[in-house]
Write an enzyme that holds these catalytic residues in place. Structure first.
Site, mmCIF file in Angstrom:
data_model
loop_
_atom_site.group_PDB
_atom_site.id
_atom_site.type_symbol
_atom_site.label_atom_id
_atom_site.label_comp_id
_atom_site.label_asym_id
_atom_site.label_seq_id
_atom_site.Cartn_x
_atom_site.Cartn_y
_atom_site.Cartn_z
ATOM 1 N N ALA A 91 0.803 -1.220 0.000
ATOM 2 C CA ALA A 91 0.000 0.000 0.000
ATOM 3 C C ALA A 91 0.837 1.273 0.000
ATOM 4 C CB ALA A 91 -0.931 0.003 1.217
ATOM 5 N N ASP A 92 2.154 1.150 -0.083
ATOM 6 C CA ASP A 92 3.005 2.340 -0.081
ATOM 7 C C ASP A 92 4.124 2.199 -1.113
ATOM 8 O OD1 ASP A 92 3.910 4.825 0.721
ATOM 9 O OD2 ASP A 92 5.158 4.028 2.326
ATOM 10 N N PRO A 93 3.746 2.020 -2.391
ATOM 11 C CA PRO A 93 4.767 1.776 -3.411
ATOM 12 C C PRO A 93 5.347 3.073 -3.979
ATOM 13 C CG PRO A 93 2.623 1.629 -4.410
ATOM 14 C CD PRO A 93 2.388 1.985 -2.968
ATOM 15 N N HIS A 94 5.809 3.986 -3.086
ATOM 16 C CA HIS A 94 6.394 5.223 -3.609
ATOM 17 C C HIS A 94 7.735 4.905 -4.264
ATOM 18 C CE1 HIS A 94 9.375 5.549 -0.383
ATOM 19 N NE2 HIS A 94 8.408 5.300 0.484
ATOM 20 N N ASN A 97 10.509 2.918 -2.662
ATOM 21 C CA ASN A 97 10.282 1.516 -2.278
ATOM 22 C C ASN A 97 10.318 0.560 -3.455
ATOM 23 O OD1 ASN A 97 9.999 2.120 0.422
ATOM 24 N ND2 ASN A 97 7.773 2.337 0.326
#
Length: 455
Positions: A91-94, A97
């Site tokens: 949920a945090d594929p910035h 990452n």
């Protein structure tokens, strides 16, 4: 950072626990670490403590800093598998990452923020994409309620009108040109009056795909992640055994009881473009746009257990068409024979064909073209019209065109030449098709005869 709510506290008051992140990483590695060109670091749970995370070191560059569209495609495939196949997603594929490793793989980092996508929401998301692309805005309004974007009290008629205004122009440009970012902005400006809201889970889902689109746009301004996603969704709805998606496919392909061949053709064509794990190969040499490749894909798909539902639909519609063709041929022969009788009025040909038969003939023609991957433009000499065709609503043209396609054996030679290349189990399934088709045609003929006896 492992996130979990503290009982009695606001959701903003969270505590960090790296043991939770390590467990998330282990699960993510188990599900997706074996995907082609995907790398997930090993987590050392026994050495990890609440404030200390021990994991494998991954060497690489940020995906956003390298021009590698192939790895973006790998990321889209992996994200769709996370969201719609397993319901457990990063949920945090910035950009920080997502790395391109030294051996050219896509590495995922930081498993502190993970999401779960329930089955009913997964199916609802797929349905919404299908209804959007097929311009079924009334059904899309219902999908928005299912997904929690609109309250159940929203006026469906007004919502449908508003959604048409938001999406119609974008869809008319083609699915490959639809941007997640543009859609989100337009939705927010137009739908606020219906108490439109974006649930937290949905914002994370969209973000997980929008990040990949943003990375790709940095070196390919024309890239749209939905253009890469929709073929995967089309393949999913054609092959999934979920009763909900089977019902959706049935409703999509049959409107008011009439078979919508355009929609089936679109789904099959799009599904052939889907990147599967087997086809995600860098610098793939096989020409995926060739007719031979397309025919092989269609046959391979429909002759497997996954394609059984679509195969039944195709056989059912082909049986309808051949049945109508038989009636039309018999009627035409009877009319020709009667016209030779002295003092007989010239009979109107094909009078025994009703509108359903004409539709079935048209669908048969389109199915033959689809299965042989021959477009209308490639069709040989056109069949001239005549007065009888005009008087009978084009029925003669339908008959002539269907007969022409049935007798154009050279067009089907590519299909015959590919059969030996199919797996043995697919070849066995192919041998069963004539018997199955004959039984369906016989059943229709018997039912037609019985109906006429009592009318």
């Amino acid at each position: 950072m492992g996130i979990k709510p503290i009982p009695g506290k606001s959701h903003l008051m969270q505590e960090m626990d790296y043991r939770e992140e390590a467990r998330n990483g282990l699960k993510f590695r188990e599900l997706f670490g074996k995907f082609r060109d995907v790398s997930v670091p090993e987590m050392y749970l026994e050495q990890t403590r609440r404030r200390v995370l021990i994991m494998e070191w991954i060497e690489g560059e940020k995906l956003s800093e390298v021009r590698d569209q192939y790895l973006v495609e790998v990321g889209v495939y992996c994200s769709l598998s996370q969201l719609l196949e397993y319901g457990f997603y990063h949920a945090d594929p910035h950009p920080g990452n997502l790395l391109r490793t030294v051996d050219g793989k896509l590495a995922y980092l930081d498993f502190g923020m993970m999401g779960e996508f329930r089955q009913e929401l997964r199916d609802g998301f797929i349905e919404a994409c299908l209804h959007l692309v097929n311009r079924d805005f009334d059904a899309l309004a219902k999908d928005f309620v299912t997904l929690g974007l609109l309250p159940p009290t929203a006026q469906k008629g007004e919502v449908t009108k508003a959604l048409t205004g938001v999406f119609e122009n974008a869809v008319n440009r083609g699915v490959e040109n639809i941007s997640f970012g543009d859609l989100s902005g337009n939705l927010g400006r137009t739908m606020y009056k219906f108490k439109f809201q974006i649930p937290s889970y949905f914002s994370l889902v969209i973000r997980s795909l929008a990040v990949l689109e943003g990375i790709a746009i940095s070196f390919n301004p024309n890239y749209k992640v939905l253009g890469s996603s929709y073929p995967w969704i089309a393949r999913k709805v054609l092959t999934d055994s979920s009763p909900k998606l089977r019902s959706t496919l049935q409703a999509l392909l049959y409107k008011d009881g009439t078979f919508q061949i355009d929609r089936l053709e679109s789904l099959l064509t799009e599904s052939l473009r889907a990147r599967t794990e087997q086809s995600l190969v860098r610098n793939q040499q096989e020409d995926v746009n060739s007719t031979r490749y397309a025919i092989k894909q269609v046959l391979s798909f429909t002759l497997t257990d996954q394609g059984a539902f679509v195969k039944d639909l195709l056989l059912q519609e082909i049986a309808k068409g051949i049945d109508a063709l038989g009636v039309a041929t018999l009627s035409s022969a009877t009319s020709a024979a009667a016209s030779r009788l002295p003092f007989a009025d010239r009979p109107s040909p094909l009078t025994s064909l009703d509108d359903e038969d004409v539709t079935n003939l048209r669908n048969l023609n389109r199915l033959l073209l689809l299965l042989s991957k021959v477009s209308q433009k490639e069709n040989s000499s056109p069949i001239p019209g005549n007065n009888d065709a005009k008087e009978n609503g084009g029925k003669t043209d339908e008959l002539s065109l269907a007969l022409y396609e049935m007798t154009s054996l050279p067009e089907f030679l590519p299909v015959l030449s590919i059969i030996p290349e199919l797996p043995p189990e697919s070849q066995q399934q192919l041998l069963l098709l004539p018997t199955d088709l004959a039984n369906r045609i016989l059943s229709r003929a018997v039912a037609r005869t019985i109906r006429r006896m009592f009318i």
